[in-house]
Design an enzyme around this catalytic site. Structure first.
Site, mmCIF file in Angstrom:
data_model
loop_
_atom_site.group_PDB
_atom_site.id
_atom_site.type_symbol
_atom_site.label_atom_id
_atom_site.label_comp_id
_atom_site.label_asym_id
_atom_site.label_seq_id
_atom_site.Cartn_x
_atom_site.Cartn_y
_atom_site.Cartn_z
ATOM 1 N N THR A 174 3.669 2.908 13.486
ATOM 2 C CA THR A 174 4.722 2.235 14.241
ATOM 3 C C THR A 174 4.663 2.633 15.708
ATOM 4 O O THR A 174 4.317 3.760 16.017
ATOM 5 C CB THR A 174 6.087 2.720 13.707
ATOM 6 O OG1 THR A 174 6.062 2.698 12.303
ATOM 7 C CG2 THR A 174 7.228 1.902 14.243
ATOM 8 N N ARG A 179 6.546 -5.796 1.583
ATOM 9 C CA ARG A 179 6.985 -4.398 1.757
ATOM 10 C C ARG A 179 7.704 -4.203 3.106
ATOM 11 O O ARG A 179 7.297 -4.738 4.134
ATOM 12 C CB ARG A 179 5.758 -3.486 1.701
ATOM 13 C CG ARG A 179 6.068 -2.012 1.927
ATOM 14 C CD ARG A 179 5.232 -1.447 3.048
ATOM 15 N NE ARG A 179 5.568 -0.040 3.287
ATOM 16 C CZ ARG A 179 5.755 0.449 4.503
ATOM 17 N NH1 ARG A 179 5.613 -0.316 5.551
ATOM 18 N NH2 ARG A 179 6.060 1.713 4.662
ATOM 19 N N GLY A 205 6.068 6.950 10.906
ATOM 20 C CA GLY A 205 5.597 7.773 9.802
ATOM 21 C C GLY A 205 5.742 7.081 8.470
ATOM 22 O O GLY A 205 5.826 5.843 8.402
#
Ligand code: GLY
Length: 297
Positions: free
Chosen positions: A155, A183, A207
Site C-alpha cells: 500500500t 478480497r 502491511g
C-alpha cells in the site's frame, strides 16, 4: 515545547515490503517526488486533504509502487484497487474498494468525502467515478512490466498537517498478488488502514491487511497518540501486535503526524520507503528503512 513544533508537515510512504535489488533508487525517487508535490500544496496554502490526494496521485502514477499503475494482479489476473481518505476536520471518510478501471482511486475517494456514504465497492465505485467525470483507464494501462513481479503488502500512503491545523490521512493499494477476487484489506477501512482527527493527528498503514484489520491498528495508534505517546513509539508498540495475531509473516509499517506537528514512522517489514518534510526542512528526508534514519524524531 508545542510552539516549537512545525506548523505544517507531510509524510508519505511507498509500502511495507522487501525492495528488490535494483529498485532502490526508483523507490527513493518516488517517495521524494510525492513529498515534493505535497509540500508545494501545503506551502501554497492548500489543505491537508489536497496535499494527501496530490502526493498519493504521484505514487499511483509510478509503476514501482503497488497502487494505480503497477497494481498487483489477483488470482484471476485482474486488478482491483482500494483507496481511502479521511479528513480530520470533521472525520469525514471517502473510500473505494475492489474498484477497477480508474487511473486514480484516491481521487474517487476524495470525491466521496462530502457524501453520506463512506465506502463504495466494485461497480458502484466505478459508476461514482464516472459520474464525477474522473479519469477512466483500460485495465491494460494499469499493468506495468516495470512493476515488481510479486507485489506484497505494498500500500502507499500519506499524512499531512496544514497551516490551518487540519490533518488528513490517505491510502491506496492494488492489493496482494494472487489474492481471491473481491478480497478487501485494511486500506479502505477507517480505524484499520487509516485515521485522522484534528484533535489528535493522523495515521496511515501498510502491511498484512487482514491482520491490520483484525487488530484495528490505526485505531490502536490513535489511542496511543491521544494519551500523549510520541508517534514513533506509538507506532512501534502497536505494530508489535501484528505477529502476535497474524504470525511471523504479518508485517507492516505506519506513518503518523500529531496535531502539533510531530512526525513519526516505523515498520517491521524489511523495507518501508518514506519521505517527510516540514516547515523547518529545506528538502524532504528520504529513507528506505528506519535503520537509515539516524535523525528520526
Ligand atoms: N495493506 C494492503 C492490503 O492488505 O491490501
Amino acid at each position: 515545547m508545542a510552539d516549537k513544533e512545525p506548523k505544517w508537515a507531510l509524510i508519505v510512504h511507498g509500502g511495507a515490503k522487501e525492495i528488490e535489488r535494483g529498485d532502490e533508487q526508483a523507490n527513493r525517487d518516488g517517495v521524494r517526488q510525492a513529498a515534493e508535490a505535497g509540500r508545494r500544496v501545503l506551502t501554497d496554502g492548500g489543505s491537508a486533504v489536497d496535499a494527501v490526494e496530490c502526493a498519493i496521485r504521484v505514487l499511483e502514477s509510478l509503476p514501482v509502487f503497488n497502487a494505480g499503475i503497477g497494481s498487483a494482479l489477483n488470482a484471476a489476473g485482474g486488478i482491483e484497487m482500494c483507496a481511502g481518505l479521511m479528513d480530520g476536520r470533521d472525520r469525514s471518510v471517502g473510500a473505494v474498494t475492489v474498484i477497477r478501471g480508474v487511473r486514480h482511486p484516491i481521487s474517487v475517494a476524495r470525491r466521496l468525502l462530502p457524501e453520506k456514504e463512506i465506502l463504495l465497492a466494485g461497480e458502484g465505485a466505478f459508476i461514482f467515478a464516472r459520474e464525477q467525470q474522473l479519469e477512466l483507464i483500460d485495465e491494460g494501462e494499469l499493468r506495468s512490466d516495470a512493476a515488481p513481479a510479486q507485489q506484497e503488502h505494498d500500500t502507499v500512503g500519506a499524512v499531512a498537517l496544514d497551516r490551518a491545523g487540519h490533518v488528513a490521512a490517505g491510502t491506496s493499494t492494488g492489493g496482494l498478488t494472487g489474492s481471491r477476487v473481491g478480497r478487501i484489506g485494511d486500506s479502505p477501512q477507517p480505524g484499520c488502514g487509516l485515521y485522522a482527527d484534528d484533535r489528535i493527528g493522523g495515521v496511515a498503514l501498510s502491511g498484512d491487511g487482514e491482520t491490520i484489520a483484525r487488530v484495528v491498528l490505526a485505531s490502536k495508534i490513535m489511542n496511543r497518540l491521544e494519551v500523549g505517546e510520541k508517534p514513533q513509539e506509538a507506532i512501534t508498540s502497536a505494530l508489535s501486535e501484528l505477529p502476535e495475531v497474524g504470525g511471523d509473516d504479518a508485517d507492516g509499517g505506519a506513518i503518523a503526524i500529531t496535531r502539533d506537528g510531530r512526525v513519526g514512522w516505523s515498520h517491521n517489514s524489511q523495507h518501508f520507503a518514506v519521505a517527510y518534510v516540514h516547515e523547518r526542512m529545506n528538502e524532504p528526508g528520504v529513507w528506505l528503512a528506519k535503520s537509515e534514519d539516524s535523525t528520526a524524531p
